[in-house]
Scaffold this active site. Structure first.
Site, PDB file in Angstrom:
ATOM      1  N   GLY A 250       0.002  25.269   4.545  1.00 53.20           N
ATOM      2  CA  GLY A 250      -0.391  26.156   5.639  1.00 53.20           C
ATOM      3  C   GLY A 250       0.322  25.835   6.932  1.00 53.20           C
ATOM      4  N   GLU A 251       0.470  24.548   7.229  1.00 53.37           N
ATOM      5  CA  GLU A 251       1.172  24.139   8.444  1.00 53.37           C
ATOM      6  C   GLU A 251       2.676  24.408   8.336  1.00 53.37           C
ATOM      7  OE1 GLU A 251      -2.630  23.005   8.402  1.00 53.37           O
ATOM      8  OE2 GLU A 251      -1.230  22.139   6.936  1.00 53.37           O
TER       9      GLU A 251
END
EC number: 2.4.99.12
Length: 410
Positions: free
Chosen positions: A53-54
């Protein structure tokens, strides 16, 4: 405090090692760090991401840095297997590693080997020895898309060591004004409100989405309810919608796609109503006859939302919701569970009446029926949510302009 931190790191490593005997992710975490052979570079730019996600969040900055520095090596590290396993072969980097355990020796060896001219961490992940080693070597460290909350350890009486970590950062690019105020209260003033780079990522994706022929055939002119990054608690609720809304089609892209999880999901659905994405090749002539598609691979979700009408974002009955913005960029009103307190955009969307938090099956049915049957309500929610994403783009340019200026000046 540093002694306690070091002991805690070693205990964490021991716990992961013990867990690795029966947990696949823990096993990958240990194996990946054990077999990592570093490549020595004369100069590099280091990006660190906690997980997948990052990576997607920081990707716009990564792409810009890759494009504007073609002669400099790009090194990426991940903390989690879920990021490393999916992006270990990305063309955006020259080397991809697991982040070594945060010890003085590991930090020194890693930084001496890759020789970063600057380091960029996305959103969070604060590691004392890596931060300290960068600081001692006068290597600029930037935190992008950062967000801070009052309950974090930095702002507690016992958070001295973590406040020292913040002092190693050359510049924070944060998502909101509250983060500036919190950091200012503890003497950290090298902060810029840039916004969240995720908005740039999802907006770009929505403007040029990758078409998926199989999904178009499955859709066959029907409205699609997309359940993204769902967990069993989410899927149990959504299965009731499948049974009641026979004119709609449903796509499930679960957070976990093990055979056990997929079979459990199928058991909740009407008999013979669902097809797995991996079965499409053998069922293509009849694809449009199915009401449910189950995505049993990783990497399709961001493109799937273009075919949807309403989205449910999973995780809200667990640790916290997943990415609402990918769906929002396509104008899909989003529904999610009650645990969204850590996500600024979710609060904003609820306030705009374009995102809706539910607590049980009854509340899910109420908002879904409202979105299906009240066209004006749906249109307003769809317009609000898409405009919200568009209006919040621009963080990448702010970050890149600043870093390029500082590096040129130096």
């Amino acid at each position: 405090m540093l002694l306690l931190y070091n002991v805690g790191i070693q205990l964490y490593f021991l716990l992961i090692r013990l867990t690795s005997f029966f947990n696949k992710k823990a096993k990958l975490w240990i194996k990946g760090r054990k077999n990592s052979a570093l490549i020595r570079y004369p100069e590099s730019i280091w990006f660190h991401f906690a997980s997948l996600g990052e990576f997607e969040q920081g990707r716009p900055v990564l792409e810009q840095m890759r494009s504007s520095n073609p002669d400099i090596k790009i090194v990426i590290t991940f903390f989690s297997p879920s990021g490393y396993q999916v992006r270990k072969n990305t063309s955006l980097a020259d080397a991809v590693y697991y982040l070594p355990l945060d010890t003085p020796q590991n930090a020194r060896r890693f930084i001496e080997t890759i020789n970063p001219k600057l380091a960029i961490f996305t959103k969070y992940e604060y590691w004392y020895h890596f931060f300290n080693e960068l600081y001692k070597r006068n290597i600029p460290l930037y935190v992008i898309s950062g967000i801070f909350r009052p309950n974090q350890v930095f702002f507690k009486w016992y958070g001295k060591l973590h406040r020292e970590m913040l002092g190693c950062v050359a510049r924070f690019f944060v998502q909101d004004e509250q983060s500036i105020q919190l950091l200012s209260a503890i003497g950290i003033n090298n902060v810029i409100v840039s916004g969240d780079t995720r908005f740039d990522r999802v907006w770009t994706n929505a403007q040029q989405p990758k078409t998926i022929a199989a999904i178009e055939e499955f859709k066959n002119g029907k409205n699609i309810f997309i359940a993204g990054s769902t967990w069993p608690a989410d899927e149990k609720l959504i299965s009731s919608l499948v049974k009641e809304n026979r004119d709609w089609k449903f796509i499930f892209a679960s957070h976990e796609i093990s055979e056990e999880k997929i079979k459990s999901l199928i058991s909740l659905l009407p008999p013979k109503s669902a097809i797995r994405h991996s079965q499409i090749a053998s069922s293509a002539p009849h694809l449009s006859t199915y009401r449910v598609m189950i995505i049993d691979n990783v990497g399709m979700l961001s493109a799937l939302y273009q075919y949807g009408k309403i989205a449910f974002i999973g995780g809200g009955f667990g640790a916290g919701i997943h990415n609402t913005l990918e769906a929002a960029a396509f104008g899909l009103p989003v529904i999610f569970g009650p645990n969204y307190s850590k996500f600024k955009e979710a609060h904003d969307l609820v306030e705009l009446k374009a995102g809706f938090s539910i607590t049980d099956e009854a509340s899910l049915k109420v908002i879904t029926n409202k979105l299906i049957n009240d066209q004006q309500f749906y249109n307003e929610a769809s317009k609000e949510i898409q405009n919200y994403v568009k209006e919040h783009t621009g963080a990448t340019k702010t970050i890149i302009d600043y870093i390029n200026h500082v590096q040129v000046v130096k």
